[in-house]
Design a protein around this motif. Structure first.
Motif, mmCIF file in Angstrom:
data_model
loop_
_atom_site.group_PDB
_atom_site.id
_atom_site.type_symbol
_atom_site.label_atom_id
_atom_site.label_comp_id
_atom_site.label_asym_id
_atom_site.label_seq_id
_atom_site.Cartn_x
_atom_site.Cartn_y
_atom_site.Cartn_z
ATOM 1 N N ALA A 94 23.122 -18.046 65.671
ATOM 2 C CA ALA A 94 23.258 -18.790 66.924
ATOM 3 C C ALA A 94 24.716 -19.098 67.259
ATOM 4 C CB ALA A 94 22.446 -20.085 66.840
ATOM 5 N N ARG A 95 25.491 -19.474 66.274
ATOM 6 C CA ARG A 95 26.883 -19.845 66.536
ATOM 7 C C ARG A 95 27.672 -18.656 67.096
ATOM 8 N NH1 ARG A 95 30.744 -23.115 62.332
ATOM 9 N NH2 ARG A 95 32.366 -23.607 63.839
ATOM 10 N N GLY A 150 26.576 -17.869 70.626
ATOM 11 C CA GLY A 150 27.178 -18.806 71.565
ATOM 12 C C GLY A 150 28.628 -18.476 71.862
ATOM 13 N N ARG A 151 29.366 -18.139 70.821
ATOM 14 C CA ARG A 151 30.775 -17.772 71.008
ATOM 15 C C ARG A 151 30.913 -16.518 71.873
ATOM 16 N NH1 ARG A 151 32.093 -17.872 65.076
ATOM 17 N NH2 ARG A 151 32.436 -20.055 64.630
ATOM 18 N N ARG A 176 26.971 -20.476 76.155
ATOM 19 C CA ARG A 176 26.088 -21.599 75.797
ATOM 20 C C ARG A 176 24.610 -21.256 75.963
ATOM 21 N NH1 ARG A 176 27.573 -26.853 78.669
ATOM 22 N NH2 ARG A 176 29.165 -26.797 77.066
ATOM 23 N N GLU A 177 24.281 -20.558 77.042
ATOM 24 C CA GLU A 177 22.880 -20.189 77.293
ATOM 25 C C GLU A 177 22.338 -19.344 76.140
ATOM 26 O OE1 GLU A 177 21.232 -17.130 80.407
ATOM 27 O OE2 GLU A 177 21.640 -19.040 81.403
ATOM 28 N N PHE A 188 23.416 -19.323 73.070
ATOM 29 C CA PHE A 188 23.291 -20.212 71.904
ATOM 30 C C PHE A 188 21.964 -20.955 71.952
ATOM 31 C CE2 PHE A 188 23.728 -24.477 70.107
ATOM 32 C CZ PHE A 188 24.076 -24.181 68.794
ATOM 33 N N ILE A 189 21.657 -21.534 73.098
ATOM 34 C CA ILE A 189 20.424 -22.321 73.244
ATOM 35 C C ILE A 189 19.187 -21.449 73.048
ATOM 36 C CG2 ILE A 189 19.021 -23.639 74.896
ATOM 37 C CD1 ILE A 189 21.751 -24.680 76.026
ATOM 38 N N THR A 231 18.991 -18.656 71.426
ATOM 39 C CA THR A 231 18.948 -18.225 70.027
ATOM 40 C C THR A 231 18.390 -19.323 69.136
ATOM 41 O OG1 THR A 231 20.793 -16.707 70.357
ATOM 42 C CG2 THR A 231 20.339 -17.379 68.099
#
Length: 183
Positions: A41-42, A45-46, A50-51, A53-54, A56
């Motif tokens: 997830a991290r 996100g990178r 952000r979407e 990441f969320i 995931t």
């Protein structure tokens, strides 16, 4: 025999790698070839925002919660079986067969398993991580140190099987972070 089938099923659920599939759906990219090259997830996100990441986190949490909830419904709260299911999801997440055994590092799986099996310990962990983050300003260090609260809390509550399970899962997560595995 039925428990063995559920363990295999939990491994297959674990193989549903949120970061990989979100990356493919959003940009037709393989997250394992971008950023830190970790399918977690991290990194999603990178690399994707952000979407991603969320999404995931939601996918990886659900793939953990669903098999645990099914097993609780069918077998009741039997710590050893639940520990085996959580471990199988973790193994599938880190070493997914369809992704040539290159998955994530297991943080979301660890936390999602705690949400189902040790919610009080997870709450205490959240408080500890928050305090450590304020003091250290490093979420990775705060999280990895704070994650020790889960097995310690379970041990204090005399839930020894779950304490052992979460100790093993935590060892795997820390080992993968320390050595850069799980990529």
């Amino acid at each position: 025999m039925l428990v063995c089938l559920f363990i295999v099923g939990a491994y297959l659920f674990g193989c549903i790698n949120g970061a990989y599939y979100v990356g493919k759906m959003l940009t037709n990219s393989d997250v394992r070839k971008l950023g830190s090259s970790n399918a977690g997830a991290r990194n999603a996100g990178r690399v994707f925002g952000r979407e991603a990441f969320i999404y995931t986190v939601l996918i990886d949490a659900l793939k953990t919660v669903v098999p645990l909830a099914i097993v609780i419904y069918l077998f009741g709260e039997r710590p050893l079986i639940l520990g085996l299911i959580a471990g199988a999801v973790m193994v599938g997440h880190i070493w997914p067969v369809q992704l040539q055994f290159q998955g994530g590092k297991g943080v979301v799986v660890y936390l999602a398993a705690a949400l189902v099996l040790a919610p009080l310990a997870l709450l205490i962990t959240g408080i500890v991580v928050f305090i450590l983050f304020i003091l250290k300003k490093d979420i990775t260090i705060a999280g990895l140190i704070g994650f020790f609260v889960i097995p310690v809390t379970l041990f204090i509550k005399a839930e020894f099987i779950l304490a052992a399970v979460f100790s093993i899962l935590l060892f795997i997560v820390i080992f993968l972070h320390r050595n850069g595995e799980g990529t």
